[in-house]
Design a protein around this motif. Structure first.
Motif, short mmCIF file in Angstrom:
data_model
loop_
_atom_site.label_atom_id
_atom_site.label_comp_id
_atom_site.label_asym_id
_atom_site.label_seq_id
_atom_site.Cartn_x
_atom_site.Cartn_y
_atom_site.Cartn_z
N VAL A 186 41.59 44.21 37.27
CA VAL A 186 42.76 44.94 36.78
C VAL A 186 43.35 45.77 37.91
N PRO A 187 44.62 46.20 37.78
CA PRO A 187 45.21 47.08 38.80
C PRO A 187 44.37 48.35 38.95
N GLU A 188 44.36 48.90 40.17
CA GLU A 188 43.52 50.06 40.46
C GLU A 188 43.82 51.24 39.55
N ASP A 189 45.09 51.50 39.29
CA ASP A 189 45.43 52.65 38.43
C ASP A 189 44.94 52.45 37.00
N GLU A 190 44.97 51.23 36.50
CA GLU A 190 44.46 50.93 35.15
C GLU A 190 42.94 51.11 35.12
N SER A 225 41.23 40.46 45.11
CA SER A 225 42.46 41.08 45.61
C SER A 225 43.43 41.44 44.49
N SER A 226 43.99 40.47 43.84
CA SER A 226 45.04 40.76 42.86
C SER A 226 44.48 40.69 41.44
N ALA A 267 41.37 45.80 41.33
CA ALA A 267 41.88 44.88 42.35
C ALA A 267 41.64 45.49 43.73
N ASN A 268 41.70 44.65 44.75
CA ASN A 268 41.53 45.06 46.14
C ASN A 268 40.20 45.77 46.37
#
Length: 171
Positions: free
Chosen positions: A159-163, A132-133, A91-92
């Motif tokens: 997916v979220p950045e940490d994932e 983005s999300s 994401a982002n």
């Protein structure tokens, strides 16, 4: 010559409608940054796609902070990656897609975004999309490419950045 009141009203309404249509088309073509994909992406031998350094192993490549190049090969009737395995991006981030075809003309549309291009054998279509999300997008072929065209689809998974960083694709 005298023009009836109703004729004046409909004449004014018609002219207003014409001006409104011209303004809408102009805004859509210039105001929101919609542009045609040109041939700046380069060319490739469609019979040797698998020998290309990036298209030979298509996927997601990090190019900078929150910037990724996504290489996709369209073939009857799959996207590599995309169909058998989703394209996974964080994401982002800003994605620059590089899409080519190994056989016939295909379409590449990321549903829900403004990413939409014709994929021509031997040409590399290059375009940029910002995500983005976390969300899942469908990828569709919107150019008739043969008997299995109706089933040519794929997935872009944000997916979220940490994932993303925890997977091999983010390493």
């Amino acid at each position: 010559m005298e023009i009836h009141e109703y004729e004046k009203f409909w004449l004014a309404a018609s002219l207003l409608l014409i001006v409104g249509i011209i303004a809408t088309v102009t805004y859509g073509a210039v105001g929101v940054g919609v542009s045609m994909i040109d041939d700046k992406g380069g060319t490739i031998d469609p019979k040797a796609v698998d020998q290309h350094p990036k298209f030979g192993n298509p996927g997601v490549y990090k190019t900078g902070a929150n910037e990724y190049d996504v290489y996709v090969v369209a073939k009857q009737f799959v996207y590599q990656p995309g169909t058998n395995e989703p394209i996974v991006v964080p994401a982002n981030s800003t994605l620059t897609f590089h899409v080519t075809s190994a056989d016939v003309i295909h379409g590449f549309e990321v549903v829900g975004t403004n990413a939409n291009t014709m994929v021509i054998p031997g040409q590399i279509a290059t375009f940029t999309v910002e995500v983005s999300s976390p969300q899942e997008y469908g990828i569709l072929c919107n150019e008739y490419c043969g008997a299995g065209h109706h089933g040519m689809e794929g997935t872009l998974k944000v997916v979220p950045e940490d994932e993303f960083n925890a997977t091999a694709g983010g390493a």
